[in-house]
Design an enzyme around this catalytic site. Structure first.
Site, PDB file in Angstrom:
ATOM      1  CG  PHE A 142      -2.110  -1.058   1.056  1.00 34.09           C
ATOM      2  CD1 PHE A 142      -3.171  -0.712   0.592  1.00 34.09           C
ATOM      3  CD2 PHE A 142      -1.953  -2.154   1.424  1.00 34.09           C
ATOM      4  CE1 PHE A 142      -4.202  -1.557   0.683  1.00 34.09           C
ATOM      5  CE2 PHE A 142      -2.962  -3.282   1.265  1.00 34.09           C
ATOM      6  CZ  PHE A 142      -4.318  -2.745   1.131  1.00 34.09           C
ATOM      7  CB  CYS A 143      -0.155   4.762  -0.630  1.00 30.92           C
ATOM      8  SG  CYS A 143       0.619   6.442  -0.722  1.00 30.92           S
ATOM      9  N   PRO A 144       2.779   4.522   0.948  1.00 32.42           N
ATOM     10  CG  PRO A 144       4.439   5.704   1.847  1.00 32.42           C
ATOM     11  CD  PRO A 144       3.431   5.030   2.081  1.00 32.42           C
TER      12      PRO A 144
END
Lengths: 76, 133
Positions: free
Chosen positions: A13-15
């Protein structure tokens, strides 16, 4: 001759995908390409924006089934 | 043109706020933007040396999702920001005094640049933008 390496960041998942790309670019040679495989939709806009900000070259994005391939060339 | 430095005051112990602060700090730092983080109040507890991720974070709905999804660990994001960009992390000297803690012995190894007073941080923050979590 320039190399291309692929980072499989699918599932992160981000980042996460962006951070993995940046770590790979640190070790790459000028002109090398790094391909990031990401299932994080934000990467499609985040990675080109980051590349534009810091001065590398955005090569392109290809959508696959459930993930994207984003390619960057090290330019500095 | 160089970006304005980003100053982050992290005082919440909620996982969601620590996570977002870590995301903002690390992404800004790797985007050629100098970042300074001031960790105070309950947020300091998440950085206690020797804690596991399960012990470190407490929160609500998204905290539960973070635990099951492949979300980057907040402390590791701060570490990556320091490694790959320009970031300094300071521990609030008042909170350290209250806990009788030292940066070098009680907080996450290698992450903190030292203790700092609030007045100094606020003075430095006049040179950039300040956001609080």
């Amino acid at each position: 001759m320039a190399d291309r390496q692929t980072i499989d960041a699918r599932g992160a998942f981000c980042p996460g995908p962006l951070m993995e790309l940046i770590a790979a670019l640190k070790l790459a040679q000028l002109g090398d390409e790094v391909e990031v495989l990401s299932s994080d939709k934000g990467s499609v806009t985040d990675i080109p924006a980051w590349v534009n900000k810091v001065g590398h070259t955005y090569v392109g994005t290809v959508e696959h089934d459930g993930y994207w391939s984003v390619v960057i060339k090290k330019a500095k | 043109m160089a970006s304005k430095p980003l100053f982050i005051m992290l005082c919440s112990g909620e996982h969601e706020k620590i996570q977002l602060a870590a995301m903002v700090a690390s992404v800004a730092a790797v985007s050629d933007r100098p970042v300074e983080v001031f960790v105070s109040m309950n947020a300091v507890l998440a950085f206690e040396r020797g804690k596991t991720a399960a012990e470190r974070y407490h929160g609500g709905h998204f905290h539960e999702l973070f635990k099951t999804a492949k979300v980057p660990d907040a402390v590791e994001l701060f570490e990556q920001g320091k490694l790959l960009g320009e970031m300094k992390v300071w521990a609030c000297s008042m909170v350290l005094d209250l806990k009788h803690w030292e940066c070098d012995t009680h907080l996450t190894e290698g992450l903190f640049d030292g203790p700092l007073g609030l007045a100094k941080f606020l003075s430095d923050a006049e040179a950039g933008e300040l956001i609080t979590f």
